[in-house]
Design a protein around this motif. Structure first.
Motif, mmCIF file in Angstrom:
data_model
loop_
_atom_site.group_PDB
_atom_site.id
_atom_site.type_symbol
_atom_site.label_atom_id
_atom_site.label_comp_id
_atom_site.label_asym_id
_atom_site.label_seq_id
_atom_site.Cartn_x
_atom_site.Cartn_y
_atom_site.Cartn_z
ATOM 1 N N GLN A 167 0.853 -1.186 0.000
ATOM 2 C CA GLN A 167 0.000 0.000 0.000
ATOM 3 C C GLN A 167 0.897 1.247 0.000
ATOM 4 O O GLN A 167 1.945 1.262 0.637
ATOM 5 N N LEU A 168 0.472 2.282 -0.705
ATOM 6 C CA LEU A 168 1.283 3.501 -0.789
ATOM 7 C C LEU A 168 1.537 4.121 0.576
ATOM 8 O O LEU A 168 2.605 4.656 0.837
ATOM 9 N N SER A 169 0.556 4.046 1.464
ATOM 10 C CA SER A 169 0.732 4.638 2.794
ATOM 11 C C SER A 169 1.741 3.872 3.646
ATOM 12 O O SER A 169 2.280 4.408 4.607
ATOM 13 N N GLN A 170 2.013 2.622 3.277
ATOM 14 C CA GLN A 170 2.950 1.799 4.041
ATOM 15 C C GLN A 170 4.298 1.636 3.338
ATOM 16 O O GLN A 170 5.229 1.083 3.910
ATOM 17 N N ALA A 171 4.412 2.103 2.114
ATOM 18 C CA ALA A 171 5.650 1.940 1.341
ATOM 19 C C ALA A 171 6.619 3.069 1.654
ATOM 20 O O ALA A 171 6.232 4.226 1.824
ATOM 21 N N ARG A 172 7.909 2.718 1.731
ATOM 22 C CA ARG A 172 8.965 3.697 1.957
ATOM 23 C C ARG A 172 10.020 3.523 0.869
ATOM 24 O O ARG A 172 10.429 2.410 0.541
ATOM 25 N N TRP A 173 10.466 4.644 0.350
ATOM 26 C CA TRP A 173 11.497 4.621 -0.689
ATOM 27 C C TRP A 173 12.342 5.867 -0.523
ATOM 28 O O TRP A 173 11.818 6.971 -0.443
ATOM 29 N N GLY A 174 13.622 5.728 -0.427
ATOM 30 C CA GLY A 174 14.530 6.862 -0.242
ATOM 31 C C GLY A 174 14.802 7.148 1.213
ATOM 32 O O GLY A 174 15.944 7.175 1.642
ATOM 33 N N VAL A 175 13.756 7.373 2.010
ATOM 34 C CA VAL A 175 13.894 7.613 3.455
ATOM 35 C C VAL A 175 12.790 6.859 4.179
ATOM 36 O O VAL A 175 11.701 6.668 3.643
ATOM 37 N N CYS A 176 13.054 6.467 5.407
ATOM 38 C CA CYS A 176 12.077 5.684 6.164
ATOM 39 C C CYS A 176 10.975 6.536 6.773
ATOM 40 O O CYS A 176 9.885 6.040 7.041
ATOM 41 N N TRP A 177 11.215 7.775 7.014
ATOM 42 C CA TRP A 177 10.249 8.617 7.724
ATOM 43 C C TRP A 177 9.180 9.230 6.813
ATOM 44 O O TRP A 177 8.249 9.855 7.288
ATOM 45 N N LEU A 178 9.273 9.040 5.497
ATOM 46 C CA LEU A 178 8.306 9.635 4.571
ATOM 47 C C LEU A 178 7.651 8.536 3.735
ATOM 48 O O LEU A 178 8.329 7.841 2.978
ATOM 49 N N ASN A 179 6.318 8.388 3.893
ATOM 50 C CA ASN A 179 5.657 7.340 3.109
ATOM 51 C C ASN A 179 5.454 7.802 1.667
ATOM 52 O O ASN A 179 5.600 8.968 1.330
ATOM 53 N N PHE A 180 5.133 6.852 0.821
ATOM 54 C CA PHE A 180 5.039 7.110 -0.619
ATOM 55 C C PHE A 180 3.936 8.108 -0.953
ATOM 56 O O PHE A 180 4.099 8.950 -1.826
ATOM 57 N N GLU A 181 2.802 8.032 -0.258
ATOM 58 C CA GLU A 181 1.712 8.979 -0.510
ATOM 59 C C GLU A 181 2.169 10.411 -0.239
ATOM 60 O O GLU A 181 1.939 11.312 -1.052
ATOM 61 N N ALA A 182 2.808 10.621 0.909
ATOM 62 C CA ALA A 182 3.284 11.958 1.265
ATOM 63 C C ALA A 182 4.347 12.428 0.277
ATOM 64 O O ALA A 182 4.381 13.602 -0.097
ATOM 65 N N LEU A 183 5.195 11.506 -0.169
ATOM 66 C CA LEU A 183 6.222 11.850 -1.150
ATOM 67 C C LEU A 183 5.586 12.310 -2.461
ATOM 68 O O LEU A 183 5.983 13.338 -3.029
ATOM 69 N N ILE A 184 4.572 11.600 -2.917
ATOM 70 C CA ILE A 184 3.889 11.963 -4.163
ATOM 71 C C ILE A 184 3.198 13.317 -4.017
ATOM 72 O O ILE A 184 3.302 14.181 -4.889
ATOM 73 N N ILE A 185 2.492 13.521 -2.891
ATOM 74 C CA ILE A 185 1.798 14.790 -2.660
ATOM 75 C C ILE A 185 2.798 15.938 -2.590
ATOM 76 O O ILE A 185 2.591 16.999 -3.196
ATOM 77 N N THR A 186 3.885 15.734 -1.877
ATOM 78 C CA THR A 186 4.904 16.776 -1.742
ATOM 79 C C THR A 186 5.506 17.130 -3.099
ATOM 80 O O THR A 186 5.647 18.319 -3.431
ATOM 81 N N LEU A 187 5.875 16.119 -3.861
ATOM 82 C CA LEU A 187 6.446 16.383 -5.183
ATOM 83 C C LEU A 187 5.441 17.079 -6.105
ATOM 84 O O LEU A 187 5.811 17.975 -6.876
ATOM 85 N N ALA A 188 4.165 16.687 -6.012
ATOM 86 C CA ALA A 188 3.138 17.331 -6.835
ATOM 87 C C ALA A 188 2.965 18.798 -6.448
ATOM 88 O O ALA A 188 2.868 19.667 -7.318
ATOM 89 N N VAL A 189 2.965 19.079 -5.156
ATOM 90 C CA VAL A 189 2.809 20.471 -4.695
ATOM 91 C C VAL A 189 4.012 21.307 -5.106
ATOM 92 O O VAL A 189 3.867 22.425 -5.624
ATOM 93 N N VAL A 190 5.213 20.775 -4.907
ATOM 94 C CA VAL A 190 6.432 21.507 -5.287
ATOM 95 C C VAL A 190 6.465 21.721 -6.805
ATOM 96 O O VAL A 190 6.732 22.826 -7.281
ATOM 97 N N GLY A 191 6.164 20.674 -7.553
ATOM 98 C CA GLY A 191 6.138 20.799 -9.016
ATOM 99 C C GLY A 191 5.093 21.792 -9.487
ATOM 100 O O GLY A 191 5.344 22.612 -10.371
ATOM 101 N N GLY A 192 3.893 21.737 -8.891
ATOM 102 C CA GLY A 192 2.829 22.687 -9.245
ATOM 103 C C GLY A 192 3.215 24.119 -8.914
ATOM 104 O O GLY A 192 2.959 25.046 -9.689
ATOM 105 N N THR A 193 3.840 24.305 -7.755
ATOM 106 C CA THR A 193 4.280 25.651 -7.358
ATOM 107 C C THR A 193 5.319 26.186 -8.326
ATOM 108 O O THR A 193 5.239 27.361 -8.742
#
Length: 151
Positions: free
Chosen positions: A52-78
């Motif tokens: 599940q995206l909420s349980q997957a970690r990639w790159g760092v352990c403290w940031l789940n995949f959903e948050a990573l996708i949302i963060t990248l989308a917000v930064v990219g949109g900005t």
């Protein structure tokens, strides 16, 4: 050197903790199953069958995949909105300076037309006055009703 090479090509399943799994870019840690699996490169996002995206970690352990996708989308949109806003501001500034030049040119042209109109008006009045004098229509011009007093 051989050990380094083997660690680079080793299977992700050999990693037992999130901290050892996620630094390797080809590995994905799943908190649901507590195991490290190979990142499914054929998919942009790991499918739910892997983790599940909420349980997957990639790159760092403290940031789940959903948050990573949302963060990248917000930064990219900005960034995208900022670039578009800058382009619009530059285009508007250029068109405004061109608009000011056009406005200035039209104002000069209006002034020239007005000046010529005044010159023609003065010439017309002079001609009319000359015709009035010629036919004796200009009398005592002290007051406007002098013409009617003689009748």
């Amino acid at each position: 050197l051989l050990r380094l090479f083997l660690s680079l090509i080793s299977a992700c399943s050999t990693y037992k903790t999130c901290d050892t799994c996620v630094p390797n870019a080809k590995c994905l840690w799943c908190f649901t199953t507590n195991n490290c699996t190979e990142y499914p490169v054929s998919w942009l996002l790991p499918p739910a069958s892997v983790c599940q995206l909420s349980q997957a970690r990639w790159g760092v352990c403290w940031l789940n995949f959903e948050a990573l996708i949302i963060t990248l989308a917000v930064v990219g949109g900005t960034i995208l909105i900022s670039i578009i806003a800058c382009c619009c501001c530059c285009c508007c500034k250029r068109s405004r300076s061109g608009h000011d030049r056009d406005e200035e040119r039209f104002a000069r042209r209006r002034e020239e037309i007005k000046q010529r109109s005044e010159e023609r008006k003065v010439e017309r009045k002079a001609r009319h006055d000359e015709i009035r004098r010629k036919y004796g229509l200009m009398g005592d011009s002290d007051h406007p009703y002098s013409k009617f007093e003689n009748e």
